[in-house]
Design a protein around this motif. Sequence first.
Motif, PDB file in Angstrom:
ATOM      1  N   LEU A  30       0.826  -1.211   0.000  1.00  9.33           N
ATOM      2  CA  LEU A  30       0.000   0.000   0.000  1.00  9.33           C
ATOM      3  C   LEU A  30       0.862   1.263   0.000  1.00  9.33           C
ATOM      4  CD1 LEU A  30      -3.008  -0.880   2.334  1.00  9.33           C
ATOM      5  CD2 LEU A  30      -2.953  -0.655  -0.150  1.00  9.33           C
TER       6      LEU A  30
ATOM      7  N   ARG B 256      -4.963   5.843  -3.595  1.00 12.11           N
ATOM      8  CA  ARG B 256      -5.933   6.187  -2.552  1.00 12.11           C
ATOM      9  C   ARG B 256      -7.247   5.463  -2.762  1.00 12.11           C
ATOM     10  NH1 ARG B 256      -4.723  11.503  -2.753  1.00 12.11           N
ATOM     11  NH2 ARG B 256      -6.697  12.152  -3.644  1.00 12.11           N
TER      12      ARG B 256
ATOM     13  N   ARG C 281      -6.513   1.831  -1.582  1.00 12.47           N
ATOM     14  CA  ARG C 281      -6.331   1.769  -0.125  1.00 12.47           C
ATOM     15  C   ARG C 281      -7.686   1.860   0.584  1.00 12.47           C
ATOM     16  NH1 ARG C 281      -1.815   6.462   0.936  1.00 12.47           N
ATOM     17  NH2 ARG C 281       0.070   5.244   0.633  1.00 12.47           N
ATOM     18  N   GLY C 282      -7.932   0.902   1.454  1.00 15.32           N
ATOM     19  CA  GLY C 282      -9.145   0.984   2.266  1.00 15.32           C
ATOM     20  C   GLY C 282     -10.392   0.502   1.569  1.00 15.32           C
TER      21      GLY C 282
ATOM     22  N   MET D 121      -6.065  -2.938   5.679  1.00 15.77           N
ATOM     23  CA  MET D 121      -4.894  -3.339   6.440  1.00 15.77           C
ATOM     24  C   MET D 121      -5.146  -3.154   7.927  1.00 15.77           C
ATOM     25  SD  MET D 121      -0.979  -2.614   5.577  1.00 15.77           S
ATOM     26  CE  MET D 121       0.311  -3.469   6.458  1.00 15.77           C
TER      27      MET D 121
ATOM     28  N   GLU E 259     -16.612   7.096  14.425  1.00 19.33           N
ATOM     29  CA  GLU E 259     -16.230   8.093  13.423  1.00 19.33           C
ATOM     30  C   GLU E 259     -15.092   7.565  12.553  1.00 19.33           C
ATOM     31  OE1 GLU E 259     -17.170  10.968  12.381  1.00 19.33           O
ATOM     32  OE2 GLU E 259     -15.373  11.692  11.335  1.00 19.33           O
ATOM     33  N   GLN E 260     -14.162   6.848  13.166  1.00 20.30           N
ATOM     34  CA  GLN E 260     -13.006   6.352  12.417  1.00 20.30           C
ATOM     35  C   GLN E 260     -13.406   5.264  11.425  1.00 20.30           C
ATOM     36  OE1 GLN E 260      -9.204   6.053  14.614  1.00 20.30           O
ATOM     37  NE2 GLN E 260     -10.327   6.795  16.388  1.00 20.30           N
ATOM     38  N   ILE E 261     -14.463   4.526  11.754  1.00 19.54           N
ATOM     39  CA  ILE E 261     -14.941   3.529  10.798  1.00 19.54           C
ATOM     40  C   ILE E 261     -15.742   4.216   9.696  1.00 19.54           C
ATOM     41  CG2 ILE E 261     -16.404   1.494  10.517  1.00 19.54           C
ATOM     42  CD1 ILE E 261     -15.761   0.833  13.457  1.00 19.54           C
TER      43      ILE E 261
ATOM     44  N   GLU F 192     -15.584   7.187   8.595  1.00 21.54           N
ATOM     45  CA  GLU F 192     -14.861   8.057   7.663  1.00 21.54           C
ATOM     46  C   GLU F 192     -14.194   7.258   6.532  1.00 21.54           C
ATOM     47  OE1 GLU F 192     -11.734  10.421   9.361  1.00 21.54           O
ATOM     48  OE2 GLU F 192     -10.721   8.687  10.185  1.00 21.54           O
ATOM     49  N   SER F 193     -13.817   6.000   6.798  1.00 20.22           N
ATOM     50  CA  SER F 193     -13.282   5.202   5.681  1.00 20.22           C
ATOM     51  C   SER F 193     -14.359   5.011   4.631  1.00 20.22           C
ATOM     52  CB  SER F 193     -12.832   3.810   6.111  1.00 20.22           C
ATOM     53  OG  SER F 193     -12.434   3.767   7.417  1.00 20.22           O
TER      54      SER F 193
ATOM     55  N   ALA G 118     -14.926   8.113   2.706  1.00 20.76           N
ATOM     56  CA  ALA G 118     -13.828   8.441   1.791  1.00 20.76           C
ATOM     57  C   ALA G 118     -14.025   7.751   0.439  1.00 20.76           C
ATOM     58  CB  ALA G 118     -12.494   8.034   2.400  1.00 20.76           C
ATOM     59  N   HIS G 119     -14.766   6.641   0.434  1.00 26.90           N
ATOM     60  CA  HIS G 119     -14.870   5.857  -0.795  1.00 26.90           C
ATOM     61  C   HIS G 119     -16.267   5.787  -1.393  1.00 26.90           C
ATOM     62  CE1 HIS G 119     -10.749   4.564  -0.470  1.00 26.90           C
ATOM     63  NE2 HIS G 119     -10.950   4.215   0.782  1.00 26.90           N
TER      64      HIS G 119
ATOM     65  N   HIS H 232      -3.821   6.672   6.266  1.00 26.43           N
ATOM     66  CA  HIS H 232      -3.374   6.496   4.880  1.00 26.43           C
ATOM     67  C   HIS H 232      -3.867   5.155   4.339  1.00 26.43           C
ATOM     68  CE1 HIS H 232      -0.910  10.039   4.274  1.00 26.43           C
ATOM     69  NE2 HIS H 232      -0.345   9.849   5.461  1.00 26.43           N
ATOM     70  N   ALA H 233      -3.758   4.126   5.177  1.00 23.91           N
ATOM     71  CA  ALA H 233      -4.161   2.786   4.730  1.00 23.91           C
ATOM     72  C   ALA H 233      -5.655   2.744   4.412  1.00 23.91           C
ATOM     73  CB  ALA H 233      -3.823   1.752   5.795  1.00 23.91           C
ATOM     74  N   LYS H 234      -6.430   3.644   5.038  1.00 26.83           N
ATOM     75  CA  LYS H 234      -7.872   3.663   4.771  1.00 26.83           C
ATOM     76  C   LYS H 234      -8.200   4.428   3.495  1.00 26.83           C
ATOM     77  CE  LYS H 234      -9.404   5.258   8.789  1.00 26.83           C
ATOM     78  NZ  LYS H 234     -10.261   5.478   9.988  1.00 26.83           N
ATOM     79  N   GLY H 235      -7.193   5.097   2.931  1.00 27.04           N
ATOM     80  CA  GLY H 235      -7.422   5.822   1.685  1.00 27.04           C
ATOM     81  C   GLY H 235      -7.941   7.231   1.885  1.00 27.04           C
ATOM     82  N   LEU H 236      -7.717   7.815   3.056  1.00 28.02           N
ATOM     83  CA  LEU H 236      -8.143   9.200   3.266  1.00 28.02           C
ATOM     84  C   LEU H 236      -7.215  10.142   2.505  1.00 28.02           C
ATOM     85  CD1 LEU H 236      -9.072   9.424   7.049  1.00 28.02           C
ATOM     86  CD2 LEU H 236     -10.372   8.535   5.132  1.00 28.02           C
TER      87      LEU H 236
ATOM     88  N   LYS I  43      -8.021  17.514   9.584  1.00 23.80           N
ATOM     89  CA  LYS I  43      -8.975  16.938  10.537  1.00 23.80           C
ATOM     90  C   LYS I  43      -8.236  16.216  11.661  1.00 23.80           C
ATOM     91  CE  LYS I  43     -12.717  13.494  10.753  1.00 23.80           C
ATOM     92  NZ  LYS I  43     -13.507  12.524   9.965  1.00 23.80           N
ATOM     93  N   HIS I  44      -7.420  15.248  11.289  1.00 32.89           N
ATOM     94  CA  HIS I  44      -6.766  14.436  12.324  1.00 32.89           C
ATOM     95  C   HIS I  44      -5.519  15.118  12.880  1.00 32.89           C
ATOM     96  CE1 HIS I  44      -9.231  10.775  11.964  1.00 32.89           C
ATOM     97  NE2 HIS I  44      -9.428  11.216  10.742  1.00 32.89           N
TER      98      HIS I  44
END
Lengths: 338, 318
Positions: free
Chosen positions: A65, A95, A98-99, A104, A121-123, A125-126, A129-130, B222-226, B234-235
């Motif tokens: 990645l 990008r 990724r995700g 990963m 929120e962290q879940i 937002e992935s 993002a897509h 980064h691994a999540k593709g943000l 934000k972070h």
Amino acid sequence: MSHAATMPPARQTLLDVRNLGISFATAAGRLQATRDVSFSVARGERIGVVGESGCGKTITGLSLLRLLPQTITTIDGRLDFDGVDLATCTPKQLRDIRGRRIGMIFQEPMSALDPVFTVGEQIAESLRAHRNIGKREARDRAIAALNAVGIAAPERRYDEYPHQLSGGMRQRVMIAGAMICSPQLLIADEPTTALDVTVQAQILELLRDLSEGSHMALLFITHDLGVVAETCTRMLTMYAGEIIEDAPVDLALEKPLHPYTSGLLRALPRLSARRSALPSIPGRVPPLTQMPQGCRFRPRCAYARAGCEAEQQMRAAPDGRRVRCWRFETLDLPGATA
Amino acid sequence: MGSHGALKVVGRRLLQAAPVIVLATFIVFALLKLLPGDVAVTLAGDNASEERIAEIRRVYGLDRPFLAQYGAWLWNALHFDLSRSLLSGEQVLTSILRCFPNTLLIVGMALTLALATGIPLGVAAATRPDSFIDRTVMAIASLGIAVPNFWLAMILVSVFALKWNLFPATGTTAFSKSPTDAIYHATLPALALAAGGMAEVARQVRGSLLDILSSQHVRTLHAKGLSPQIILWKHGLKNVGVNLLTVTSLLANRMLAATVVVEAVFAIPGMGNLIVHAAIQRDFPVVQGVVLAMVIVVILVNLIADLLCAVVDPRVGR
Ligand SMILES: Nc1ncnc2c1ncn2[C@@H]1O[C@H](COP(=O)(O)OP(=O)(O)OP(=O)(O)O)[C@@H](O)[C@H]1O
Ligand code: SF4
Ligand SMILES: [Mg+2]
């Protein structure tokens, strides 16, 4: 070992890694950390990557990645993921993968989660993002994902922070985040090493179920050959920056073809602690700066002969196996059950 | 943060406040008494007789034992009576209410300037480590921290006020009378205060952002593709938040102290000027009143910073 035998009928390649070499620019010059790493991952296949500390498992996973420190890392070779070369594709293409298509998860779920955002929120937002979806829907889907990885009261957990969860629960959150876009490949770098034994078993079962349920491939990096035996279909053994054996798990365990794999198996069920030597193999892994000429395992190999000082290539062996030892046909090495 | 965490923060700060207030005012009082100089001599005027001076001492209670004097002051202060200036006879509270807005405006503007310039500079430096931009920012920051603010204040006066006539050299306008004029007058003093603050903010933001951006949880992002933008703004910034708040409250306190110097250079009738003149003339009710007010302001600043920290970082205040 019943799971190990379930190979998908028609092998469809998802990821094809060709001659991957990773090197770092350091104060002491260029360090070649891995070389000639080639393997492929079929759809739905679960591959275990094993080897002693420092052999290059983590950096191999990260390189897929492009997560290694950009300024100092050079990646050679092709990382063909469904037609896209991960090593050279544009940042935008990367990008997008990724995700969404490759997820990963890491060893330390505490440090891998952002401490100042809620886990929900962290879940979510992935996902956002897509996928082009609103906040509400993302929240609902994230709660469903928390539920799917076995977290009780997901609506409440959504609004909690990483420090409020146990280690096992944090890893479940990581998995939920990595799985939310239904990736085709999940790279898991020692996801259970930091957890206690019962939780380890639960997480392993969860990963295997998720992989089987959604036909998701798994690249499982671990020190623990027992974990590979239970979870994976194929096993890659790495030594000193090279892959030295590639075989279906049951065959690799029963009848290893490389002296190093055989030595590892005699250290079952768990490889010895980091940095300490393996009881079954004398000597230590050579440092990156002092790689021996020819076969890299030679200084520690009980079967070394004249001829081993030649550089070793991966050789094809029966049953779709590959091994980096010219003597493999003449050796009869003990496996885990011996 | 739950209201529980907030209550804990407030409670802890208030418990700390009482001894700090007593100690600070006591030490200042003691110093005023220890140093040579006597307000009674000033009050009695030139060529006054010893008897006259002694009488004045008696009238103002200056002949009473040291602890009795401090005790009386503290007792009155507890009843919101800061007494009157020995020299002008004005209520000390009135003087403070007149001077404080001038100081607040300068410090407020300086702090805003420091944050508005320091944060972008720190971010620019951290996102391109070791680049030309990074090195320039760090050089400016070192300079900003090294330059004494009274010196900067005098340079600003001589260039922008005396040479180019862009800003007034001295004085103020009350904010309530004319906000624009007040800001105009406060600009140079605020700049003099802000330079060091900007440098400090830029350095802190750069340092903590560099740490955050190379952390494992940012690798996960980064691994999540943000996108890099979301990761940074934000972070990154929220993670830097706690550090930034700590720096900001330290700066606010330091700037309040530095107004003593800057107000002197620009002849601004603020808290700094008030206490300096009172101290020179041993007008102790005024000195005590200003010290008390400043300590309370500092405690409030820290309290607000603590509360904001608990909002930004869920791990704080539990
Ligand atoms: N940023 C870096 N700069 C220089 N060398 C590095 C860097 N990252 C990794 N290495 C080196 O690359 C080699 C492989 O490291 P890697 O972390 O992949 O090992 P590993 O097989 O995952 O070990 P472990 O089982 O301990 O996790 C090591 O020798 C390591 O020192
Ligand atoms: S090539 Fe020689 S030294 Fe290397 S593993 Fe095979 S037998 Fe041992
Ligand atoms: Mg590793």
